[in-house]
Write a protein that holds these residues in place. Structure first.
Motif, PDB file in Angstrom:
ATOM      1  N   VAL A   1       9.971   2.779   1.544  1.00 53.92           N
ATOM      2  CA  VAL A   1       8.807   3.038   0.796  1.00 53.92           C
ATOM      3  C   VAL A   1       9.504   3.182  -0.266  1.00 53.92           C
ATOM      4  O   VAL A   1       9.244   2.726  -1.640  1.00 53.92           O
ATOM      5  N   CYS A   2      11.151   3.804  -0.713  1.00 46.45           N
ATOM      6  CA  CYS A   2      11.723   3.805  -1.393  1.00 46.45           C
ATOM      7  C   CYS A   2      11.853   2.477  -2.246  1.00 46.45           C
ATOM      8  O   CYS A   2      11.840   2.082  -3.540  1.00 46.45           O
ATOM      9  N   TRP A   3      12.342   1.449  -1.678  1.00 48.94           N
ATOM     10  CA  TRP A   3      12.570   0.330  -2.439  1.00 48.94           C
ATOM     11  C   TRP A   3      11.436  -0.412  -2.906  1.00 48.94           C
ATOM     12  O   TRP A   3      11.628  -1.303  -3.704  1.00 48.94           O
ATOM     13  N   ALA A   4      10.726  -0.717  -1.677  1.00 43.83           N
ATOM     14  CA  ALA A   4       9.042  -1.109  -2.486  1.00 43.83           C
ATOM     15  C   ALA A   4       8.581  -0.494  -3.274  1.00 43.83           C
ATOM     16  O   ALA A   4       8.288  -1.683  -4.608  1.00 43.83           O
TER      17      ALA A   4
ATOM     18  N   THR B   1       0.843  -1.708   0.257  1.00 44.38           N
ATOM     19  CA  THR B   1       0.584   0.116   0.196  1.00 44.38           C
ATOM     20  C   THR B   1       0.798   1.511   0.363  1.00 44.38           C
ATOM     21  O   THR B   1       0.247   2.287  -1.018  1.00 44.38           O
ATOM     22  N   LEU B   2       2.067   1.113   1.187  1.00 50.22           N
ATOM     23  CA  LEU B   2       2.281   2.527   0.869  1.00 50.22           C
ATOM     24  C   LEU B   2       3.014   2.601  -0.473  1.00 50.22           C
ATOM     25  O   LEU B   2       3.649   3.557  -0.957  1.00 50.22           O
ATOM     26  N   ALA B   3       3.705   1.251  -1.364  1.00 54.07           N
ATOM     27  CA  ALA B   3       4.569   2.004  -2.408  1.00 54.07           C
ATOM     28  C   ALA B   3       3.721   2.152  -3.585  1.00 54.07           C
ATOM     29  O   ALA B   3       3.120   2.598  -4.492  1.00 54.07           O
TER      30      ALA B   3
ATOM     31  N   HIS C   1       3.780  13.889 -13.052  1.00 54.31           N
ATOM     32  CA  HIS C   1       4.873  13.323 -13.766  1.00 54.31           C
ATOM     33  C   HIS C   1       4.701  12.152 -14.172  1.00 54.31           C
ATOM     34  O   HIS C   1       4.081  11.602 -13.583  1.00 54.31           O
ATOM     35  N   ARG C   2       5.950  11.476 -14.951  1.00 62.27           N
ATOM     36  CA  ARG C   2       5.491  10.351 -15.117  1.00 62.27           C
ATOM     37  C   ARG C   2       6.639   9.917 -14.669  1.00 62.27           C
ATOM     38  O   ARG C   2       6.679   8.606 -14.060  1.00 62.27           O
ATOM     39  N   THR C   3       7.765  10.347 -13.894  1.00 65.64           N
ATOM     40  CA  THR C   3       9.113   9.563 -12.651  1.00 65.64           C
ATOM     41  C   THR C   3       9.603  10.273 -12.174  1.00 65.64           C
ATOM     42  O   THR C   3       9.136  11.365 -12.258  1.00 65.64           O
ATOM     43  N   ALA C   4       9.468   9.909 -11.052  1.00 63.70           N
ATOM     44  CA  ALA C   4      10.555  10.811  -9.835  1.00 63.70           C
ATOM     45  C   ALA C   4      12.066  10.422  -9.395  1.00 63.70           C
ATOM     46  O   ALA C   4      12.194   8.946  -9.469  1.00 63.70           O
ATOM     47  N   THR C   5      12.867  10.666  -9.056  1.00 60.14           N
ATOM     48  CA  THR C   5      13.542  10.267  -7.770  1.00 60.14           C
ATOM     49  C   THR C   5      13.219  10.342  -6.474  1.00 60.14           C
ATOM     50  O   THR C   5      12.581  11.328  -6.592  1.00 60.14           O
ATOM     51  N   LEU C   6      13.517   9.038  -5.948  1.00 57.16           N
ATOM     52  CA  LEU C   6      12.671   9.083  -4.706  1.00 57.16           C
ATOM     53  C   LEU C   6      13.823   9.436  -3.032  1.00 57.16           C
ATOM     54  O   LEU C   6      15.238   8.761  -3.784  1.00 57.16           O
ATOM     55  N   VAL C   7      13.767   9.969  -2.781  1.00 58.90           N
ATOM     56  CA  VAL C   7      14.624   9.844  -1.212  1.00 58.90           C
ATOM     57  C   VAL C   7      13.883   9.993  -0.220  1.00 58.90           C
ATOM     58  O   VAL C   7      12.794  10.088  -0.235  1.00 58.90           O
ATOM     59  N   GLY C   8      14.209   9.338   0.767  1.00 57.73           N
ATOM     60  CA  GLY C   8      14.070   8.360   1.973  1.00 57.73           C
ATOM     61  C   GLY C   8      15.053   8.383   2.560  1.00 57.73           C
ATOM     62  O   GLY C   8      15.292   6.896   2.546  1.00 57.73           O
TER      63      GLY C   8
ATOM     64  N   ALA D   1      16.979   7.390  -3.698  1.00 59.42           N
ATOM     65  CA  ALA D   1      18.471   7.182  -2.920  1.00 59.42           C
ATOM     66  C   ALA D   1      17.660   7.112  -0.739  1.00 59.42           C
ATOM     67  O   ALA D   1      16.827   7.790  -0.745  1.00 59.42           O
ATOM     68  N   VAL D   2      18.693   6.436  -0.791  1.00 61.39           N
ATOM     69  CA  VAL D   2      18.075   6.644   1.099  1.00 61.39           C
ATOM     70  C   VAL D   2      19.309   6.372   1.459  1.00 61.39           C
ATOM     71  O   VAL D   2      20.369   5.924   1.990  1.00 61.39           O
ATOM     72  N   LEU D   3      18.997   7.011   3.142  1.00 60.67           N
ATOM     73  CA  LEU D   3      19.227   7.339   4.182  1.00 60.67           C
ATOM     74  C   LEU D   3      18.793   6.625   5.531  1.00 60.67           C
ATOM     75  O   LEU D   3      17.483   5.966   5.541  1.00 60.67           O
ATOM     76  N   ALA D   4      20.386   6.145   5.906  1.00 58.39           N
ATOM     77  CA  ALA D   4      19.724   4.365   6.944  1.00 58.39           C
ATOM     78  C   ALA D   4      18.462   3.955   7.466  1.00 58.39           C
ATOM     79  O   ALA D   4      17.635   3.510   7.635  1.00 58.39           O
ATOM     80  N   SER D   5      18.575   3.334   5.697  1.00 60.66           N
ATOM     81  CA  SER D   5      17.401   2.566   5.759  1.00 60.66           C
ATOM     82  C   SER D   5      17.690   1.414   4.529  1.00 60.66           C
ATOM     83  O   SER D   5      17.894   1.459   3.238  1.00 60.66           O
ATOM     84  N   PRO D   6      18.643   0.056   5.134  1.00 59.55           N
ATOM     85  CA  PRO D   6      18.949  -0.714   4.303  1.00 59.55           C
ATOM     86  C   PRO D   6      18.042  -2.012   3.292  1.00 59.55           C
ATOM     87  O   PRO D   6      16.004  -1.134   3.624  1.00 59.55           O
ATOM     88  N   HIS D   7      17.933  -2.181   1.931  1.00 58.28           N
ATOM     89  CA  HIS D   7      17.028  -3.006   1.801  1.00 58.28           C
ATOM     90  C   HIS D   7      16.377  -3.801   2.744  1.00 58.28           C
ATOM     91  O   HIS D   7      16.965  -4.723   4.115  1.00 58.28           O
TER      92      HIS D   7
END
Length: 316
Positions: free
Chosen positions: A126-129, A98-100, A112-119, A142-148
Motif C-alpha cells: 500500500v505504501c509503494w502504491a 483502491t488501497l492506495a 493533514h496534507r501529507t504523511a510518512t507512510l510505514v507498512g 518505510a517498508v518492512l519485508a515488502s519489496p516494490h
C-alpha cells in the motif's frame, strides 16, 4: 461453538506500558476505518506517520512504534486496513488502486496534507502504491519485508527459492471458501502456525509473542476478516493474468522521488534480500537496512531497532 468476536473487540483500552489507547473512526474512500493513536488530541500540527499492518495482523502490530513515535513528537496513527479489525469489510476493493485511494483519503481525513507512510508486508505494498499513484500526499515511505511489486514479481519468476517461499500460500488461497476455512479452523490455529513459521525462535519464547498470537487469532475470527485478508492475496495473484494487473504494473513502473527506507529481518524466511535491494531502481533515494535477530515481523521482534531506524529516517 463459541460466538465470533465482535469487531469492537480490537479496541483495547490499555494501559499498555502505562499508555492508554485512543480509538476513533475515520471516513475515507467511502469506508469507515478504525484508527488508534496515543494522544487523544490528534493534533494536525504534528507531522503525521501513518502505520499500515500486514497479512493476518491488525493495528496492534504497531504498538511499540505508536508509543515511541508519539513520544518523539509525531502524530503516529495506526489503522486497521479495509477488511480487518473494526474497519469496514466490503466484498471488493482489495486491488492496488483502491488501497492506495484508501490511504490518500485517510491522510486527508485525518486533517493533514501529507504523511510518512510505514507498512509491513501487505501494508508495504500500500505504501509503494500510494507513493506512486498519489505522490502529493506522501513525504516518504518505510517498508518492512515488502519489496516494490515489480521487483518482487521479477524475483518470484526468476528465482526458485523465492518463488517457493512466496507462492505456496498464494496458490492454496485461490480456492473459494477453503482458504477462509483454513484461516479460522481450530480457533484460527493457522495464525499461530504462520507466526511461528516466519518469526525468530527467540521471540517465540517470550510472553509478548504468546500475547501477540492470541490477539491475532481472535482478530482473524471476526466475521469477514478471513475473506477480506485473502482478497488482498487473491488480487495480487490473479491480477498477474488479467489486464487490470498489467495496467497496475505499468503504472508502478515509475521511480519515486521521495525517500524510501526498506527494512528486512535478517532471518526472514519469506521475503529474501534480493527483491528488497533491487527495489532501489524504483526510488531515487533508497536505503536498505537489515535488522538482526528477527524474522518477518521485525517491528515486533526487534521493536527498538526498528523504531530507531524509523526515527532516524523520518528525522532526516
Amino acid at each position: 461453538m463459541a460466538a465470533a468476536p465482535d469487531p469492537s473487540s480490537v479496541r483495547f483500552p490499555g494501559p499498555w506500558h502505562d499508555r492508554a489507547w485512543h480509538h476513533f473512526d475515520v471516513r475515507a474512500n467511502g469506508l469507515k476505518f478504525h484508527a488508534v493513536e496515543c494522544e487523544p488530541s490528534g493534533s494536525p500540527d504534528r507531522p503525521l506517520v501513518l502505520l499500515l499492518h500486514g497479512y493476518t495482523e491488525f493495528w496492534w502490530g504497531w504498538r511499540y512504534q505508536l508509543q515511541a513515535l508519539t513520544d518523539a513528537g509525531y502524530r503516529a496513527v495506526a489503522v486497521d486496513l479495509r477488511g480487518y479489525g473494526d474497519s469496514d469489510k466490503p466484498p471488493r476493493g482489495y486491488d492496488g488502486w483502491t488501497l492506495a485511494g484508501d490511504t490518500n483519503g485517510l491522510v486527508r481525513s485525518l486533517g493533514h496534507r501529507t504523511a510518512t507512510l510505514v507498512g509491513n508486508a501487505d501494508g508495504g505494498l500500500v505504501c509503494w502504491a500510494t507513493a506512486t499513484l498519489h505522490p502529493r500526499v506522501v513525504d516518504r515511505i518505510a517498508v518492512l519485508a515488502s519489496p516494490h511489486p515489480r521487483a518482487l514479481r521479477r524475483d518470484v519468476l526468476l528465482h526458485r527459492l523465492q518463488r517457493s517461499a512466496f507462492l505456496s500460500g498464494f496458490l492454496h488461497n485461490q480456492l473459494p471458501r477453503l482458504g477462509e476455512r483454513r484461516l479460522v479452523h481450530h480457533d484460527a490455529r493457522f495464525v499461530d502456525q504462520y507466526f511461528r513459521r516466519l518469526s525468530s525462535p527467540r521471540w517465540q519464547q517470550t510472553a509478548d509473542f504468546a500475547d501477540t498470537v492470541t490477539r491475532n487469532r481472535a482478530a482473524m475470527q471476526i466475521p469477514y476478516v478471513a475473506h477480506s485478508s485473502l482478497e488482498y492475496r487473491r488480487w495480487a495473484y490473479r491480477s498477474q493474468f488479467r489486464p487490470d494487473g498489467a495496467k497496475f504494473m505499468k503504472l508502478m513502473n515509475r521511480r519515486l522521488t521521495v525517500p524510501v527506507l526498506a527494512l528486512r529481518g535478517a532471518d526472514d524466511p519469506y521475503i529474501f534480500e534480493r527483491p528488497l535491494t533491487r527495489s532501489n531502481r524504483y526510488a531515487a533515494r533508497f536505503e536498505y537496512v537489515v535488522i538482526p535477530g528477527s524474522g518477518h515481523f521485525a517491528h515486533q521482534e526487534q521493536p527498538e531497532a526498528v523504531t530507531r531506524q524509523l526515527l532516524n529516517f523520518i528525522g532526516n
